[in-house]
Design a protein around this motif. Sequence first.
Motif, mmCIF file in Angstrom:
data_model
loop_
_atom_site.group_PDB
_atom_site.id
_atom_site.type_symbol
_atom_site.label_atom_id
_atom_site.label_comp_id
_atom_site.label_asym_id
_atom_site.label_seq_id
_atom_site.Cartn_x
_atom_site.Cartn_y
_atom_site.Cartn_z
ATOM 1 N N PRO A 1 59.643 28.673 38.542
ATOM 2 C CA PRO A 1 59.731 30.034 38.434
ATOM 3 C C PRO A 1 60.864 30.507 39.154
ATOM 4 O O PRO A 1 61.529 29.946 39.818
ATOM 5 C CB PRO A 1 58.563 30.629 38.970
ATOM 6 N N ALA A 2 61.418 31.711 38.381
ATOM 7 C CA ALA A 2 62.772 32.020 38.822
ATOM 8 C C ALA A 2 62.687 33.052 40.215
ATOM 9 O O ALA A 2 61.524 33.651 40.243
ATOM 10 C CB ALA A 2 63.241 32.985 37.892
ATOM 11 N N PHE B 1 61.770 36.606 40.332
ATOM 12 C CA PHE B 1 60.482 37.224 39.597
ATOM 13 C C PHE B 1 59.610 36.874 40.806
ATOM 14 O O PHE B 1 58.575 37.722 40.720
ATOM 15 C CB PHE B 1 60.395 36.327 38.414
ATOM 16 N N LEU B 2 59.609 35.612 41.521
ATOM 17 C CA LEU B 2 58.521 35.847 42.575
ATOM 18 C C LEU B 2 58.977 36.954 43.452
ATOM 19 O O LEU B 2 57.866 37.537 44.042
ATOM 20 C CB LEU B 2 58.747 34.280 43.419
ATOM 21 N N LEU C 1 60.093 39.859 42.742
ATOM 22 C CA LEU C 1 59.427 40.693 42.419
ATOM 23 C C LEU C 1 58.170 40.949 42.513
ATOM 24 O O LEU C 1 57.392 42.174 43.026
ATOM 25 C CB LEU C 1 59.882 40.850 40.820
ATOM 26 N N MET C 2 57.242 39.882 42.626
ATOM 27 C CA MET C 2 55.690 40.036 42.781
ATOM 28 C C MET C 2 55.436 40.554 44.098
ATOM 29 O O MET C 2 54.667 41.510 44.380
ATOM 30 C CB MET C 2 55.164 38.655 42.515
ATOM 31 N N ASN C 3 56.454 39.809 45.227
ATOM 32 C CA ASN C 3 56.127 40.182 46.518
ATOM 33 C C ASN C 3 56.545 41.838 46.923
ATOM 34 O O ASN C 3 55.677 42.327 47.329
ATOM 35 C CB ASN C 3 56.875 39.618 47.484
ATOM 36 N N MET D 1 66.526 43.076 41.498
ATOM 37 C CA MET D 1 66.418 41.622 40.824
ATOM 38 C C MET D 1 67.995 40.906 40.865
ATOM 39 O O MET D 1 68.857 41.101 40.190
ATOM 40 C CB MET D 1 65.705 41.385 39.929
#
Lengths: 268, 423
Positions: free
Chosen positions: B314-315, B318-319, B321-323, B333
Motif C-alpha cells: 500500500p502507498a 494512503f495509509l 490518510l486513513m490515520n 498527501m
Amino acid sequence: MQYQQRIFSDGLKLFYAWFEALHTRVDLAICSKIDQDGLVEFVKMLQIEIEKFELIGNRFDPKSEISHVNTNAYKSDVVLSNELFEILSDCQMYNHKTYGYFDIAINSTNHLKPKEEAYLLDSQKQTIRFSNSGILLDLSGFLKGYVLERLIKIAENECYANLLINLGNSSIFAKGNHPCGKGWKIQHPENNSDCVLLNECLTTSGNNGKTKWPIVNPTDRVAVTTKKSVSVVTKLPAVGEVLSKVAYLATENERDKIFEIFGARLVK
Amino acid sequence: MTNIDRRQFLKNMGMISGGVLLATSPWFSAFSEQKHTIGSKARIGIIGPGSRGQFLMSFLVQNPKVEIVAVCDLYQPAIVAALKIAPKAKVYTDYQKLLDDKNVDAVLIATPLHLHYEMVMDAFDAGKHVFCEKSIAYSMDETHKIYKKYKSSEKVFFVGQQRLFDPRYIHAMEMVHSGDFGEISGIRAFWHRNNDWRREVPAGATDEQINWRLYRDFSKGIMTELACHQLQIGTWAMRQIPEKVMGHGALTFWKEKREVWDNVSCIYVFENGVKMNFDSVLSNKFYGLEEQILCSKGTVEPEKSKYYFEEIPPAPAFLQLMNDVENALFGSMTFAGTSWAPETANVNTGHYLLDKKPESDGTSLLLEAFAEAVITQKQPPLIAEEGYYATQLSLLGHQAMKEERTLNFPEQYKIDYLNHKIN
Ligand SMILES: NC(=O)c1ccc[n+]([C@@H]2O[C@H](COP(=O)([O-])OP(=O)(O)OC[C@H]3O[C@@H](n4cnc5c(N)ncnc54)[C@H](O)[C@@H]3O)[C@@H](O)[C@H]2O)c1
C-alpha cells in the motif's frame, strides 16, 4: 486488488484499494457509506476498464490494437474500434492546439515535413492511414490520463461523490472532499507546498534521470535532459497529460497561451 | 532520553492522539500523569548491580524523578562500580537489610536468575515495588507464586522486557494489529551468536559467580537469557498464549566447562495451528537475531526495523490518510511525482518502520515508566502479564526439550490474561 477499510464513529467508511496496472500502480481512496462488498465490486469495474484500454493502447504488447495499427496502417487503411478512434482523434486535436508540442508520433523513425500529419483519420469509415512509412504511434504519455478520465466517468455514473484516484503518482484525480476538509490536499513534489484539488487532476511529467521514455521535443527531436518535473492542474486528466509535456517544452509565451485555452494552471 | 526527546518520541508514536499507541501498548499509560509527578522522586534500591544492574543504573541516574538510595551486592567490585554511578547510595551486602530500609520505595533486582524468587517475594513482603530483570524466576512454580504475590500486594511489578518500549517493536505491532499485513501465519524467532558466552573470571572470584548463566543450577541458559525476550514478541503480536511446545536442546560446540545447551530449537503452537519457532545456535552468527512475523500480506522484521509486503505495498501516503481521518485531520498527501514503475519495486527491499534509527532499545523508557508507576503507585496494564508469560513460555520450552516431549501449557499456571482469561 488489495484493500483495507476503516469505519469511523459516524458510520463513515474510508476504503483504500490498490493494484498494479498500466505498468504502474493504482491507488484509490473512497469515502462513502457503501459497504465493503459494494466497493470491491466497483473497483473491479474500474480494473476491467483499465484492462480494456491496456489491450487497446499498449504499444509494447504485440497483440494490442495500437500494435496492429503500427504494423499495418502504412500499407492500408485500418479499421479502428470506437475507443481507439476516439483516442486518436483526441490526440490529433491536442496536437493542433499545442502547436505540435504534444505529439504521439514523436518516436517515429521517418521525419515528417512541417505541418504534415502523421496519420489521417476517416470518421465515416472509422479508419486510420499513416501518411508515411516509419510512423510509430506511442500512447504512453497519454493513455493514463485518458483512462483516468474514463474511471471518473464510471465513478460519476455509480454516484461516488468523494474519492481520490492515483495512477502511478503522476496522474491524480480528486473528486469531492476529503472526510475532514474541502477538496484533497496533495503535496507538490518539487517544493513541498500543498495543492488543494477539488474535482481536478494533478499531472506531473518530468525527467528524474531514470525514466525509460524521456520527453522529446518535436521541434528538434532532442530528448530533454534537464532533471526537473512539471506539475499541472486541469479539469480533465487527459488534458493534464498533454499540458504537462507542453509545459516542459514550449516557450513561456506559448505555454501561457495554451494553458489559457484549456483553463489549466501550472503548479509552482 | 531527555524529557523533550521523550515527548517527541511519544508524539511520533501517536501518543498525542492516544488511541493507537495505547491499544497496542497499553502500558504507556504509565506516562499519563508525567506532568503531575514532576518534583516527586522514586527512591530505588538496586539489588545485584552487576553488568545489567549498572547499565540500568546509568539510565536511572539521568532521570530527575529517580534517586538511587541504596545498592546491595556480595561482590565488592560490583559495589565499587555501582558507587561510581550513584555515589550517595547506601551500601548493603545483605538484601534483607536493604529491604528493611524505609527510605527505599522500590527495588530493582538484577541478580542471577536462581536468586530472583526469594528476593522478589521478600521485597513484596517488605512492601516494596519491584522491577525484576528477566526472566522472572528459575521455575514455573516460582514464577507463578511471584505473580500471585504481586497481585495480592497492590504494589507495582515490572519485568525487564524492554522490547515493550522499543519504538521499532511498538510501530511493528501497531501495523500488525491494524491488519495491514493480513493474518499472522507464523513467527520465526532466532538468536544466533558465535562466542562461548563466557566472561573472564577476575582473581578472587569463582567461575560459578561470574559465569552463573552457564550452570544448570543457576540458569536455564539460552531459554531464560535470550528466548524470553523473543517469545514475548509472539504473544504481543498474536495476542494469544501458545497452547503447547516441543523442541530439542543440546550441547554441540562449546562443550567445555558449561552445563547449559548451546544449540536449541523449539516450536510453540497456537490454538489455530500457527507456530512460533525459536532457534538459537551459539556457534554461527551469520543471521544474528530477529523475530520475523510472517503474515498473509507481508513480513515484519522489527529488529531490523523493516517490513515487506508480499505484493505491491500500500502507498504510505494512503495509509497516512486513513490515520489522519481517524484523528480527524485534514492532512496533505505526499506521493505526487513522476511515474511509479514496477521495475523499481521488483527487488523487495522493504520499508523502514521508523523514519530514523531509534536512539534507544526501550530500556530507558521502560525504566522511566517504572519510576512513574512507583511515584503514582499505579500498575500500568498488561506489563506484568507480558513479562509473566515471556518467562513461563521460556521455562516450558526448556522443560519440553529436557523431557523430549510435547508439553501443553499447564492449567495451574494460567493467569487471567488473553486466551487464558478466566470468565
Ligand atoms: N533485559 C536484558 O536485556 C538483560 C540483559 C542482560 C542481563 N539481564 C538479566 O539481568 C540479570 C543479571 O545479569 P548480569 O549479566 O548483570 O549478571 P552479573 O553476574 O553481571 O550481575 C549479577 C550481580 O548480582 C550480584 N549478586 C549475586 N548474588 C547476590 C546476592 N545474594 N545479593 C546481592 N547481589 C548478589 C553479583 O555479585 C553480580 O554483581 C539476569 O537476570 C539477566 O538475565 C537482562
